[in-house]
Scaffold this motif. Structure first.
Motif, mmCIF file in Angstrom:
data_model
loop_
_atom_site.group_PDB
_atom_site.id
_atom_site.type_symbol
_atom_site.label_atom_id
_atom_site.label_comp_id
_atom_site.label_asym_id
_atom_site.label_seq_id
_atom_site.Cartn_x
_atom_site.Cartn_y
_atom_site.Cartn_z
ATOM 1 N N SER A 1 -5.448 3.266 -6.998
ATOM 2 C CA SER A 1 -4.495 4.213 -7.567
ATOM 3 C C SER A 1 -4.836 4.526 -9.019
ATOM 4 C CB SER A 1 -3.080 3.643 -7.465
ATOM 5 O OG SER A 1 -2.140 4.523 -8.034
ATOM 6 N N LEU B 1 -9.871 1.614 1.468
ATOM 7 C CA LEU B 1 -9.437 0.266 1.093
ATOM 8 C C LEU B 1 -10.048 -0.724 2.073
ATOM 9 C CD1 LEU B 1 -5.646 0.936 0.324
ATOM 10 C CD2 LEU B 1 -7.658 1.317 -1.132
ATOM 11 N N VAL C 1 -4.838 -2.018 -4.327
ATOM 12 C CA VAL C 1 -4.034 -0.799 -4.449
ATOM 13 C C VAL C 1 -3.968 -0.341 -5.904
ATOM 14 C CG1 VAL C 1 -1.710 0.148 -4.179
ATOM 15 C CG2 VAL C 1 -2.685 -1.299 -2.386
ATOM 16 N N VAL D 1 0.833 -1.207 0.000
ATOM 17 C CA VAL D 1 0.000 0.000 0.000
ATOM 18 C C VAL D 1 0.863 1.252 0.000
ATOM 19 C CG1 VAL D 1 -1.863 1.230 1.179
ATOM 20 C CG2 VAL D 1 -1.772 -1.269 1.288
#
Length: 336
Positions: free
Chosen positions: A321, A63, A317, A36
């Motif tokens: 992102s 998350l 992740v 992360v």
């Protein structure tokens, strides 16, 4: 400028992601935090709650590690700049998608990542039940055991009939494994797979689930939890199964009427059951399913391997992102 200061500046430039808590039995594993940290600053709920006014504007991603933290209106109202909720696993039945998307928040999941591990678990439960592995282990360890009963037998897997209810990606992985044991493979699915898919594993389509239940020695349930599949396997379906058959559930506990299953096991309507999921989890310690005859219950560990969980963390992740950076992400969950 020192390398340490440069690193601190880089960290401060990263977007902030809110997570439940670190470690423990349900928190985010500490060994995956470096995954992360490549893309986000991690903020855990405990720290967030201590100073919401300071942290709330910074949080752009939530998350979720196996459904935590719980996403409700109170949490969403407290996060004005939240843009994405990245959830682990394929199922999103724990999320109120209508509520979340009404805030303009994008939801992603991780389909496919745990398919092999979950399929392995389905096969493991089938083998354990057929071969009396759990009961055999207890007998071997029992201080009361003086001799083994060599006339005590289990059931065959090889050349038996396996009925798969839900031939999605996990169900198909199970069929691939079952083919190696020369099993006859039946399947029931909302949509029939291509003839090429069927031929590759030797699967036969049953448009009527009753036909599958009548013929199968093992019935493997691999459906998603939806309003249509809630209580999908109940008293009527269990009575259609062979008295020598085994029911295996690796989907969600709510898919099976557990009261009906207890009755079917105790009355010998079916031979046995093997469950990796129940409702709730864990069951109350006095739940009749825990003392039912011929049942194996494991604690929802279908995809619980280090390799799989690490890949899930990476996908969470990557999705979060990617969405924040305007990239194309295939794991976006469509609003209902």
């Amino acid at each position: 400028m020192s390398d340490v200061k440069v690193e601190i500046l880089k960290m401060e430039e990263l977007p902030c992601a809110l997570m439940s808590y670190s470690g423990g039995s349900r928190g985010f594993p500490k060994q995956y935090e470096t995954i992360v940290n490549k893309h986000f600053q991690i903020l855990y709920m405990e720290e967030f709650k201590k100073n919401k006014n300071m942290f709330a504007p910074k949080i752009q991603a939530l998350l979720l590690w196996w459904h935590l933290p719980v996403v409700d209106k109170e949490l969403l109202d407290s996060l004005p700049n939240l843009k994405v909720i990245a959830s682990s696993g394929a199922g999103v039945d724990h999320l109120d998608l209508k509520l979340i998307t009404s805030y303009g928040i994008i939801v992603s999941n991780t389909p496919g990542v745990g398919d092999d591990a979950t399929a392995d678990m389905g096969m493991a439960l089938m083998f354990a039940s057929a071969k009396n592995v759990v009961e055999g282990d207890k007998i071997t360890h029992s201080p009361d055991t003086k001799e083994f009963d060599f006339n005590w037998v289990g059931n065959d897997i090889t050349e038996a009939t396996l009925g798969i209810i839900g031939m999605g990606s996990i169900g198909y992985c199970i069929a691939q494994r079952a083919k190696a044991f020369r099993m006859r493979i039946l399947y029931h699915n909302r949509n029939r797979r291509t003839l090429e898919d069927e031929r590759a594993v030797g699967a036969e389509y049953c448009s009527n689930m009753a036909d599958l239940l009548h013929q199968s020695d093992y019935v493997m349930v691999v459906v998603k939890l939806t309003p249509d599949t809630h209580g999908f396997i109940g008293k009527e379906e269990l009575q259609l199964m062979k008295p020598t058959a085994t029911l295996i559930n690796i989907s969600r506990g709510q898919v099976i009427d557990q009261d009906a299953l207890v009755d079917a096991l105790n009355k010998g309507i079916i031979r046995s059951a093997a469950l990796d999921v129940t409702h709730p989890e864990p069951l109350p310690r006095n739940h009749p399913l825990l003392t039912a005859k011929n049942i194996i219950i494991t604690p929802h560990i279908g995809n619980a391997t280090d390799k799989t969980r690490r890949r899930v963390a990476e996908r969470i992740v990557q999705n979060a992102s990617g969405i924040l950076n305007g990239l194309s992400v295939t794991d976006i969950v469509a609003a209902p």
